[in-house]
Design an enzyme around this catalytic site. Structure first.
Site, short mmCIF file in Angstrom:
data_model
loop_
_atom_site.label_atom_id
_atom_site.label_comp_id
_atom_site.label_asym_id
_atom_site.label_seq_id
_atom_site.Cartn_x
_atom_site.Cartn_y
_atom_site.Cartn_z
N HIS A 158 0.82 -1.22 0.00
CA HIS A 158 0.00 0.00 0.00
C HIS A 158 0.85 1.27 0.00
O HIS A 158 0.30 2.37 0.02
CB HIS A 158 -0.93 0.02 1.21
CG HIS A 158 -1.96 -1.07 1.20
ND1 HIS A 158 -2.78 -1.31 0.13
CD2 HIS A 158 -2.30 -1.98 2.16
CE1 HIS A 158 -3.58 -2.33 0.42
NE2 HIS A 158 -3.30 -2.77 1.63
N ASP A 193 -2.82 -10.52 -2.59
CA ASP A 193 -3.31 -10.09 -1.29
C ASP A 193 -4.82 -9.85 -1.36
O ASP A 193 -5.38 -9.60 -2.44
CB ASP A 193 -2.59 -8.81 -0.89
CG ASP A 193 -2.82 -8.37 0.55
OD1 ASP A 193 -2.00 -8.72 1.40
OD2 ASP A 193 -3.83 -7.68 0.79
N HIS A 195 -6.32 -7.21 -0.37
CA HIS A 195 -6.54 -5.81 -0.74
C HIS A 195 -5.76 -5.45 -2.00
O HIS A 195 -4.70 -6.01 -2.27
CB HIS A 195 -6.09 -4.89 0.40
CG HIS A 195 -6.73 -5.19 1.72
ND1 HIS A 195 -6.13 -6.00 2.67
CD2 HIS A 195 -7.92 -4.81 2.23
CE1 HIS A 195 -6.92 -6.09 3.73
NE2 HIS A 195 -8.01 -5.39 3.49
N ASP A 282 -4.02 -12.81 3.72
CA ASP A 282 -5.27 -12.33 4.33
C ASP A 282 -6.49 -12.65 3.48
O ASP A 282 -7.62 -12.35 3.88
CB ASP A 282 -5.21 -10.84 4.65
CG ASP A 282 -4.63 -10.01 3.52
OD1 ASP A 282 -4.27 -10.57 2.46
OD2 ASP A 282 -4.51 -8.78 3.70
#
Length: 343
Positions: A158, A193, A195, A282
């Site tokens: 991120h 991931d 996200h 995740d």
């Protein structure tokens, strides 16, 4: 195969982050690294201590202004009367093209996108050695290993060139990709991931030498909200070199695979010399973020498909939070990848 990890990465211990405005304990705890290291060892990987590859490895991705901020902000913040123990922004610019503030408070708002990336007294040390772990894993591949694993904590996908967010400070996948670029004309980054890899996308959005591909929960109602949509294709020289595959929340193993096939076809069309995998665990069905529903065996299936590309590869740890299956999920992925790729 090798797993790069430095003990200094355990020193970053963020206390809280905001969830819908309410303070909650940060899930980005050092215990993650303990469990992931056990998972890597269970897959038969040899732990290696990363060498100090210097700021050059980070400066290939991030601006000098941002690196100066990360490396000095906690000391400066601590001199503010009544300041919080951790650096947490309380103001953000409505755009980032204006003047650059001199104050620590203003710079925190400029360089931290959200409250999920507080900076404590030892954060920079952990951030730095997380990046060195990525650089070390890339160096292993450059020196002849078929693939390697970087246990990067804190994570990185991120993080933009000058902006932290979502537990991330330095873009470790970007560090690995830039190291590989020293010997490779084209490098692909595949992000699996939960996200969207918005920071990685941003770092390479105007470039044609690094393809960025991300499969993630649809951001229309999910973090990072503002990035990760299918119409984000790159710009300038990079137009057509970013590929986002947003998928419905709750997607499980069988429904995930066709999206992965599309991602792999795009990578094959790019014909890269090497691959970086942003390995977020995740997406697991039992992860605290509960966004997707990949099983432990599903991670092996994902890894096997990617491994069949037979590209020199660096696997860089991203998300994956505390559950009893965090280590076994990593073991499943690494074993599946190794069986398909070789080594």
């Amino acid at each position: 195969m090798k797993a790069a990890f430095a003990d200094q990465q355990m020193r970053h211990e963020p206390k809280t982050f905001l969830v819908s405005g309410a303070p909650q304990p940060s899930p980005e705890q050092s215990e993650r690294a303990t469990r992931l290291l056990k998972g890597a060892e269970a897959a038969g990987l040899e732990r290696v201590e990363p060498e100090d590859h210097g700021l050059d490895a980070i400066a290939r991705v991030h601006t000098p202004e941002y690196i100066a901020f990360l490396s000095t902000i906690h000391e400066r913040w601590s001199r503010i009367d009544g300041a919080s123990e951790e650096v947490i922004p309380n103001i953000h610019p409505d755009r980032r093209g204006g003047s650059y503030p001199a104050s620590a408070v203003g710079q925190a708002g400029y360089h931290q996108a959200d409250t999920a990336c507080p900076i404590g007294p030892h954060s920079w040390e952990s951030i730095y050695w997380s990046a060195m772990s990525a650089a070390e894993a890339a160096t292993c591949v450059l020196e002849g290993d078929l693939w390697s694993y970087a246990l990067c904590r804190p994570p990185g996908h991120h993080a933009f060139k000058d902006l932290a967010g979502g537990f991330c400070f330095v873009n470790n996948c970007g560090v690995a990709a830039e190291m590989l670029r020293m010997a490779c004309d084209r490098v692909a980054i595949l992000d699996v991931d939960l996200h969207a890899g918005n920071g990685t996308q941003g770092c390479f959005y105007d470039r044609a030498d690094v393809l960025t591909v991300s499969i993630h929960a649809d951001p229309v109602r999910y973090y990072p909200f503002f990035w990760g949509y299918a119409d984000e294709r790159g710009e300038g020289a990079g137009l057509g070199y970013n590929y986002n595959l947003p998928i419905p929340r709750g997607t499980a193993d069988d429904d995930y695979m066709p999206h992965l096939d599309l991602a792999l076809k795009r990578i094959e069309a790019f014909a890269p010399d090497a691959l970086v995998i942003a390995l977020g665990l995740d997406a697991y069905e039992g992860d605290p973020f509960a966004g997707l529903a990949i099983s432990t065996q599903g991670f092996a299936r994902i890894a096997e498909k990617i491994g069949k590309l037979k590209l020199p590869a660096v696997l860089v740890q991203e998300g994956g939070y505390l559950s009893d299956d965090l280590g076994p999920n990593l073991t499943s992925f690494l074993t599946g990848f190794g069986d398909a790729h070789g080594g």
